[in-house]
Design a protein around this motif. Structure first.
Motif, PDB file in Angstrom:
ATOM      1  N   CYS A 502      38.612  87.547 122.121  1.00 18.71           N
ATOM      2  CA  CYS A 502      38.658  89.014 122.143  1.00 18.71           C
ATOM      3  C   CYS A 502      38.597  89.517 120.714  1.00 18.71           C
ATOM      4  O   CYS A 502      39.083  88.850 119.790  1.00 18.71           O
ATOM      5  N   ALA A 511      45.538  94.323 125.388  1.00 17.74           N
ATOM      6  CA  ALA A 511      45.156  94.579 126.779  1.00 17.74           C
ATOM      7  C   ALA A 511      44.255  93.496 127.356  1.00 17.74           C
ATOM      8  O   ALA A 511      43.934  93.530 128.550  1.00 17.74           O
ATOM      9  N   CYS A 512      43.856  92.524 126.534  1.00 21.05           N
ATOM     10  CA  CYS A 512      42.923  91.490 126.985  1.00 21.05           C
ATOM     11  C   CYS A 512      43.671  90.428 127.796  1.00 21.05           C
ATOM     12  O   CYS A 512      44.556  89.749 127.261  1.00 21.05           O
ATOM     13  N   PRO A 513      43.346  90.228 129.062  1.00 20.57           N
ATOM     14  CA  PRO A 513      44.073  89.273 129.900  1.00 20.57           C
ATOM     15  C   PRO A 513      43.859  87.819 129.497  1.00 20.57           C
ATOM     16  O   PRO A 513      44.684  86.950 129.801  1.00 20.57           O
ATOM     17  N   ASP A 514      42.765  87.509 128.803  1.00 19.46           N
ATOM     18  CA  ASP A 514      42.458  86.124 128.429  1.00 19.46           C
ATOM     19  C   ASP A 514      43.063  85.730 127.083  1.00 19.46           C
ATOM     20  O   ASP A 514      42.993  84.565 126.690  1.00 19.46           O
ATOM     21  N   SER A 515      43.648  86.691 126.361  1.00 21.61           N
ATOM     22  CA  SER A 515      44.162  86.418 125.018  1.00 21.61           C
ATOM     23  C   SER A 515      45.625  85.990 125.049  1.00 21.61           C
ATOM     24  O   SER A 515      46.487  86.735 125.519  1.00 21.61           O
ATOM     25  N   ARG A 519      49.122  88.462 124.902  1.00 23.64           N
ATOM     26  CA  ARG A 519      50.316  88.356 125.749  1.00 23.64           C
ATOM     27  C   ARG A 519      51.586  88.515 124.927  1.00 23.64           C
ATOM     28  O   ARG A 519      52.533  89.184 125.348  1.00 23.64           O
ATOM     29  N   ARG A 522      52.150  92.068 123.740  1.00 17.46           N
ATOM     30  CA  ARG A 522      52.728  92.902 124.794  1.00 17.46           C
ATOM     31  C   ARG A 522      54.231  92.683 124.915  1.00 17.46           C
ATOM     32  O   ARG A 522      54.931  93.487 125.519  1.00 17.46           O
TER      33      ARG A 522
END
Length: 523
Positions: A502, A511-515, A519, A522
């Motif tokens: 990302c 906001a990137c779910p793959d990063s 995580r 957040r």
């Protein structure tokens, strides 16, 4: 039977080896599977700790001498857990160095296992997530250098958080997960308004072909778990590509394309020691010593003895101590043991002969001081005393702004920490126009207190304000959260990484779910 020889097995990364080991029992005859399963489970127990500590990208035949300090320390930790010791005191010096937040979880798990087995663990660290997980905290301070060295708070984490004199308390709240933005955020639409550096690469090690855009005149942070390809992308491709473009030489074969018009200088600011010469000090490295020698040569005491600026050099001058030859130390030959360096008994570490005390400069407080006396003072102590010497005042102010005000001018540069060395290397670059410059930092927060990280962010701001492009390889979430632009590598380490997961503002990565980094941003 196994379909692979020992050389092939040891050449695999730990991740690859684990996958292969899991397939071994089923590939063997029925009568051998029980034994093979027991052996493979024993291997996996050991390998699991190394994976948790973020070392899955290492090959089994990797030479120990090629490991970084952090990697070597984590291998030793995993071995200690495997040996199931008890009653042992383990002292860990900055074990979180080089660790992505995802790997810090594994580090904490290893330390808990050591304690559970009846061992004691003492940790020297600055990572707030590590500190927030401790049973007992001892905080030293209140500042660095001569003003430090005191226990200012101790007890459980909750006790330190409420201690009135604690410097770390504000960073411990919410379990050490405070990553507030200390810099104004730039909108993604305006990110490349000052131009871009465009890089296209071939496959290098475990890093796949990349297409990278870095905004000029911004702070760009390259993040990702250990072994994800950050160092390869930045230090092994971007830096050589920029240097070849600036010099007009042929780019390395790993570079397909580099577009960096207007970039004339690339500075790599890493944590390597500043030389191995004991004669190099903070004063000589930043140029203050030359200014002081000229100032002392203008005094009436120096004129009476016909002393020129060269006489005040402790490398070649006539005022240097003849016993230690201007090094401040002497080496004692101890039979059957390595030589021992001790403070010079004649100059007591000042590097100057007694006659140097006769030459004095009247300081701003009306007190006349010798050069050896001034060299024993810290930057902050000397600033008001030499305010009337403009070149000295400017250099000392720069060191203060870099958070190095506690260093003494006579401190040998080889003795500086990695973070101190990085900032001292920047001293000569501060305050100049840098529109054609790229500064690359390799994990500059190593060994830094959270308050020092805020100072470092101000340094980055100063460089960006002068027009420089700043690229930082970093795991520290506070630096990551304060980037203008983020390039997150991964998603894993070794063969599982080497890609850009990302890129964008910290909010984009958050906001990137793959990063994996997102995580932890957040919380």
């Amino acid at each position: 039977i196994l379909g692979i020889n020992l050389a092939q097995a040891t050449a695999m990364t730990l991740d690859e080896t684990i996958r292969w080991v899991r397939s071994v029992p089923k590939s063997l005859p029925q009568e051998m599977r029980a034994m093979a399963t027991a052996i493979c489970e024993s291997f996996e127990d050991t390998a699991e700790r190394l994976v948790e500590l973020g070392l899955c990208y290492l090959s089994l035949d990797r030479a120990g001498a090629t490991l970084s300090t952090g990697e070597r320390q984590r291998v030793q930790l995993a071995r200690s857990v495997r040996n199931r010791t008890t009653g042992v005191l383990y002292v860990l010096d900055e074990p979180s160095i080089g660790l992505h937040p995802a790997n810090v979880d594994g580090l904490l798990g290893v330390m808990r296992d050591l304690v559970a087995d009846g061992n004691s663990v003492v940790v020297v660290d600055h990572d707030t997530r590590v500190l927030a997980s401790m049973d007992h905290l001892v905080e030293m301070g209140p500042t660095a250098g001569a003003e430090g060295g005191h226990v200012i708070a101790q007890g459980a984490v909750a006790d330190v958080m409420t201690a009135p004199g604690s410097q770390i308390a504000p960073f411990l709240r919410d379990g050490g997960k405070i990553h507030e933005r200390a810099r104004p955020q730039i909108d993604l639409d305006a990110m490349f308004a000052k131009g871009r550096i465009h890089l296209e690469t071939n496959t290098v090690h475990t890093v796949h072909p990349l297409l990278v855009d870095i905004p000029r005149g911004r702070l760009t942070v390259v993040s990702g778990v250990s072994g994800s390809g950050k160092t390869t992308m930045v230090l092994e491709t971007l830096v050589p590509a920029l240097r070849s473009a600036a010099d007009g030489t042929v780019s390395p074969s790993s570079i397909r394309l580099i577009d960096a018009d207007g970039i004339s200088k690339v500075e790599l600011i890493d944590a390597t020691p500043i030389g191995a010469n004991i004669r190099s000090t903070v004063a000589t490295y930043c140029g203050v010593h030359d200014d002081l020698r000229r100032a002392f040569a203008k005094t009436s005491d120096a004129h009476k003895k016909n002393l020129k600026p060269g006489a005040f050099s402790y490398n070649t001058g006539k005022l240097r101590c003849s016993t230690c030859d201007g090094t401040g130390t002497i080496s004692l030959d101890v039979q059957f043991l390595p030589d021992v360096d001790v403070t010079c008994p004649d100059c007591h570490g000042t590097r100057y002969a007694q006659t140097a005390d006769d030459i004095r400069l009247v300081c701003a407080d009306s007190v006349a001081r010798s050069l050896p006396e001034l060299m024993l003072l810290s930057v902050d102590e000397m600033m008001p005393l030499l305010d009337f010497l403009r070149p000295v005042r400017s250099k000392l102010a720069t060191l203060h702004e870099l958070g190095l005000g506690y260093l003494t001018l006579g401190e040998p540069t080889p003795a500086l920490s990695g973070g101190e060395a990085q900032r001292l290397k920047l001293a000569s670059e501060m305050g100049r126009g840098q529109s054609g410059s790229v500064f690359v930092f390799d994990e500059p927060t190593i060994g830094l207190h959270p308050l020092d990280v805020l100072v470092l962010l101000r340094v980055f701001d100063s460089l960006v304000a002068s027009g420089a492009t700043v690229v930082v390889i970093e795991h520290d979430l506070d630096v990551i959260a304060n980037a203008d632009y983020l390039i997150d590598m991964g998603p894993g380490g070794g063969m599982a990484g080497g890609r850009i997961v990302c890129e964008g503002t910290p909010e984009t990565v958050r906001a990137c779910p793959d990063s994996v980094t997102g995580r932890y941003l957040r919380g």
